[in-house]
Design an enzyme around this catalytic site. Structure first.
Site, PDB file in Angstrom:
ATOM      1  N   GLU A 198       0.653  -1.208   0.247  1.00 17.37           N
ATOM      2  CA  GLU A 198       0.131  -0.094  -0.065  1.00 17.37           C
ATOM      3  C   GLU A 198       0.881   1.404  -0.183  1.00 17.37           C
ATOM      4  O   GLU A 198       1.632   1.230   0.876  1.00 17.37           O
ATOM      5  CB  GLU A 198      -0.754   0.051   1.322  1.00 17.37           C
ATOM      6  CG  GLU A 198      -2.285   0.644   0.836  1.00 17.37           C
ATOM      7  CD  GLU A 198      -3.039  -0.318  -0.189  1.00 17.37           C
ATOM      8  OE1 GLU A 198      -3.273   0.381  -1.233  1.00 17.37           O
ATOM      9  OE2 GLU A 198      -3.633  -1.644   0.431  1.00 17.37           O
ATOM     10  N   SER A 222     -24.124   8.912 -16.868  1.00 16.80           N
ATOM     11  CA  SER A 222     -23.828   7.844 -15.904  1.00 16.80           C
ATOM     12  C   SER A 222     -25.242   7.399 -15.607  1.00 16.80           C
ATOM     13  O   SER A 222     -26.133   8.097 -15.119  1.00 16.80           O
ATOM     14  CB  SER A 222     -23.090   8.342 -14.632  1.00 16.80           C
ATOM     15  OG  SER A 222     -23.418   7.004 -13.828  1.00 16.80           O
ATOM     16  N   GLY A 270     -16.254   5.120  -3.067  1.00 15.18           N
ATOM     17  CA  GLY A 270     -15.828   5.611  -1.795  1.00 15.18           C
ATOM     18  C   GLY A 270     -15.240   4.460  -0.692  1.00 15.18           C
ATOM     19  O   GLY A 270     -15.032   4.689   0.283  1.00 15.18           O
ATOM     20  N   LEU A 295     -12.109   0.884  -3.517  1.00 12.69           N
ATOM     21  CA  LEU A 295     -12.032  -0.216  -4.547  1.00 12.69           C
ATOM     22  C   LEU A 295     -11.639   0.242  -6.164  1.00 12.69           C
ATOM     23  O   LEU A 295     -11.942  -0.483  -6.899  1.00 12.69           O
ATOM     24  CB  LEU A 295     -13.220  -1.191  -4.546  1.00 12.69           C
ATOM     25  CG  LEU A 295     -13.509  -1.834  -2.979  1.00 12.69           C
ATOM     26  CD1 LEU A 295     -15.032  -2.386  -3.101  1.00 12.69           C
ATOM     27  CD2 LEU A 295     -12.409  -2.721  -2.528  1.00 12.69           C
ATOM     28  N   SER A 296     -11.189   1.495  -5.950  1.00 13.12           N
ATOM     29  CA  SER A 296     -10.776   1.963  -7.367  1.00 13.12           C
ATOM     30  C   SER A 296     -11.967   2.052  -8.380  1.00 13.12           C
ATOM     31  O   SER A 296     -11.687   1.759  -9.608  1.00 13.12           O
ATOM     32  CB  SER A 296      -9.544   1.191  -7.890  1.00 13.12           C
ATOM     33  OG  SER A 296      -8.824   1.400  -6.915  1.00 13.12           O
ATOM     34  N   SER A 297     -13.026   2.383  -7.919  1.00  8.11           N
ATOM     35  CA  SER A 297     -14.065   2.961  -9.090  1.00  8.11           C
ATOM     36  C   SER A 297     -13.539   4.014 -10.039  1.00  8.11           C
ATOM     37  O   SER A 297     -13.962   3.726 -11.247  1.00  8.11           O
ATOM     38  CB  SER A 297     -15.388   3.225  -8.274  1.00  8.11           C
ATOM     39  OG  SER A 297     -15.091   4.314  -7.550  1.00  8.11           O
ATOM     40  N   GLU A 313      -5.851  10.890 -14.158  1.00 13.16           N
ATOM     41  CA  GLU A 313      -6.167  11.225 -12.801  1.00 13.16           C
ATOM     42  C   GLU A 313      -5.268  12.113 -12.084  1.00 13.16           C
ATOM     43  O   GLU A 313      -5.577  12.871 -11.253  1.00 13.16           O
ATOM     44  CB  GLU A 313      -6.332   9.943 -12.110  1.00 13.16           C
ATOM     45  CG  GLU A 313      -6.818  10.067 -10.790  1.00 13.16           C
ATOM     46  CD  GLU A 313      -7.492   8.678 -10.218  1.00 13.16           C
ATOM     47  OE1 GLU A 313      -7.690   8.731  -8.676  1.00 13.16           O
ATOM     48  OE2 GLU A 313      -7.613   7.681 -10.951  1.00 13.16           O
ATOM     49  N   ASP A 320      -3.797   1.239  -9.548  1.00 14.97           N
ATOM     50  CA  ASP A 320      -5.339   0.741  -9.864  1.00 14.97           C
ATOM     51  C   ASP A 320      -5.518   0.688 -11.103  1.00 14.97           C
ATOM     52  O   ASP A 320      -6.286  -0.277 -11.639  1.00 14.97           O
ATOM     53  CB  ASP A 320      -6.150   1.973  -9.057  1.00 14.97           C
ATOM     54  CG  ASP A 320      -5.890   2.262  -7.580  1.00 14.97           C
ATOM     55  OD1 ASP A 320      -5.164   1.261  -6.934  1.00 14.97           O
ATOM     56  OD2 ASP A 320      -6.070   3.029  -7.145  1.00 14.97           O
ATOM     57  N   TYR A 338      -3.575  12.269   1.023  1.00 16.16           N
ATOM     58  CA  TYR A 338      -2.689  11.177  -0.093  1.00 16.16           C
ATOM     59  C   TYR A 338      -1.492  12.010  -0.305  1.00 16.16           C
ATOM     60  O   TYR A 338      -0.520  11.505  -0.509  1.00 16.16           O
ATOM     61  CB  TYR A 338      -3.538  10.771  -1.136  1.00 16.16           C
ATOM     62  CG  TYR A 338      -2.956   9.886  -1.902  1.00 16.16           C
ATOM     63  CD1 TYR A 338      -3.505   8.588  -1.898  1.00 16.16           C
ATOM     64  CD2 TYR A 338      -2.071  10.222  -2.829  1.00 16.16           C
ATOM     65  CE1 TYR A 338      -2.930   7.600  -2.911  1.00 16.16           C
ATOM     66  CE2 TYR A 338      -1.682   9.366  -3.781  1.00 16.16           C
ATOM     67  CZ  TYR A 338      -2.076   7.929  -3.635  1.00 16.16           C
ATOM     68  OH  TYR A 338      -1.395   6.984  -4.435  1.00 16.16           O
TER      69      TYR A 338
END
Length: 391
Positions: free
Chosen positions: A40, A74, A130, A133-135, A168, A180, A232
């Protein structure tokens, strides 16, 4: 079987696209979310990680346009179609909401010289947002894969992952590593992905837990986090400061055997903690690879718990809900458990006997209820396929 299971959502998303835009899509693509077994924040330090793809995916129905118009919609958000011009896309200063992720991929492709002229996209996701899980990566990768096919760009999956990461980083403004996106693009069914984040070399490591009578459970604490809020970035900057102080380009270059000497050279307590986590987590990846190669799958459990302690105490990105999930799982029979993802919420991973999965799940749910926390969502993580064209 996995492809057949997706046919329902694939057909539904294609039909929604046709209703929305008045014409059928040119195709439908999917890209999965991921959980990270171990390693991580090591990706931003050019180290090692070991994610696996989830069966939860972002599905995109897409058609090519040649007029420079980008239309995004979406199924998961009650909002109208977002319409942009590809030649006016520019990095954002405020995040920009969900549409920034696919728009950023278009921007990154064009900035790299690829002739993307515009597109209509309709997207639907089963990746919990959120939850760590890397949506967002799944959204980026599915967009890149669709445009790569439709505009015949000829990019490989790792190349698409790197461009998605650039979207990103530079467009949305989140300084994430490449793990990811690489996981979403390159994982294969029944395997975990051993990724060297320096040269992007990969090895597919067999990870069929069912064959060993085991199950990997995800506990979505439903505590949401925003990686763009500075935490982060602060940790990434702290790792970079540690590397500079130690005279290396990245913390990946600090050998585990030399960690005590390296820590002795650092005067700042926070920097020492960050360095210790990165170097030990890189080493944990190597140890878990060794155990899996030897067929000792249950033996990885204590290393998961050790990794959680490092994230909690040295990197300090856990939260009470994650700590409770890990502690309860371990006292209820799990072989090991840890938080996964960027932290400050999100999900934990629990390695359990398949026969004990329900018992451990109920223990975690009861502990959350006793603590007054929102009920967690618990589901199995099955190593699944990466991004692909569905129709």
């Amino acid at each position: 079987m996995e492809g057949r299971a997706l046919m329902g959502p694939v057909t539904e998303v294609a039909e929604q696209f046709t209703e929305l835009y008045g014409h059928a899509p040119d195709g439908v693509w999917s890209a999965p979310g991921r959980v990270n077994l171990i390693g991580e924040y090591t990706d931003v330090n050019e180290g090692f990680v070991m994610p696996l793809a989830l069966p939860h995916t972002v599905v995109a129905a897409v058609s090519r346009r040649t007029d420079g118009v980008l239309r995004l919609h979406s199924a998961d958000i009650d909002a109208p179609v977002v319409e942009l011009r590809v030649d006016e896309l520019a990095p954002l200063s405020d995040g920009g909401g969900w549409a920034a992720y696919p728009a950023g991929v278009v921007w990154a492709l064009r900035a790299a010289g690829h002739p993307v002229g515009g597109a209509d996209l309709h997207l639907a996701s089963t990746v919990p947002t959120g939850a760590g899980l890397s949506s967002s990566a799944a959204l980026e990768v599915v967009t890149g894969l669709a445009l790569n096919d439709l505009f015949e760009l000829g990019l490989s999956l790792p190349e698409l992952a790197v461009l998605a990461q650039r979207a990103e980083n530079a467009f949305v403004g989140v300084p994430c590593g490449v793990m990811d996106q690489m996981a979403s693009a390159c994982c294969t069914e029944g395997h975990a992905l051993h990724l060297d984040c320096r040269d992007l070399s990969i090895r597919q490591v067999p990870f069929d837990l069912a064959a060993h009578g085991l199950r990997l459970l995800v506990v979505d604490t439903r505590v949401k986090h925003e990686l763009g809020d500075g935490a982060y970035a602060e940790r990434r900057a702290g790792c970079e400061a540690g590397a500079r102080a130690l005279g290396v380009s990245h913390l990946r270059d600090v050998p585990y055997a030399e960690l005590p000497d390296a820590l002795a050279k650092l005067t700042d307590e926070k920097t020492r903690r960050y360095v210790r986590h990165i170097v030990t987590d890189d080493h944990r990846v190597e140890r878990i690879i060794g155990l899996l190669d030897a067929g000792d799958v249950r033996g990885i459990g204590p290393l998961l718990t050790e990794g959680h302690a490092s994230l909690r105490d040295d990197f300090r990105i856990s939260c009470p809900e994650l700590d409770l999930a890990v502690e309860t799982a371990n006292t209820s029979g799990a072989y090991g458990a840890r938080m996964t993802g960027g932290g400050f919420g999100g999900s934990a991973l629990l390695l359990v006997e398949a026969a004990e999965a329900e018992t451990v799940t109920k223990s975690v749910e009861a502990a959350f209820a006793a603590a007054g926390y929102t009920a967690p969502r618990v589901f199995p993580a099955v190593a699944s396929a990466g991004a692909r064209r569905e129709s």
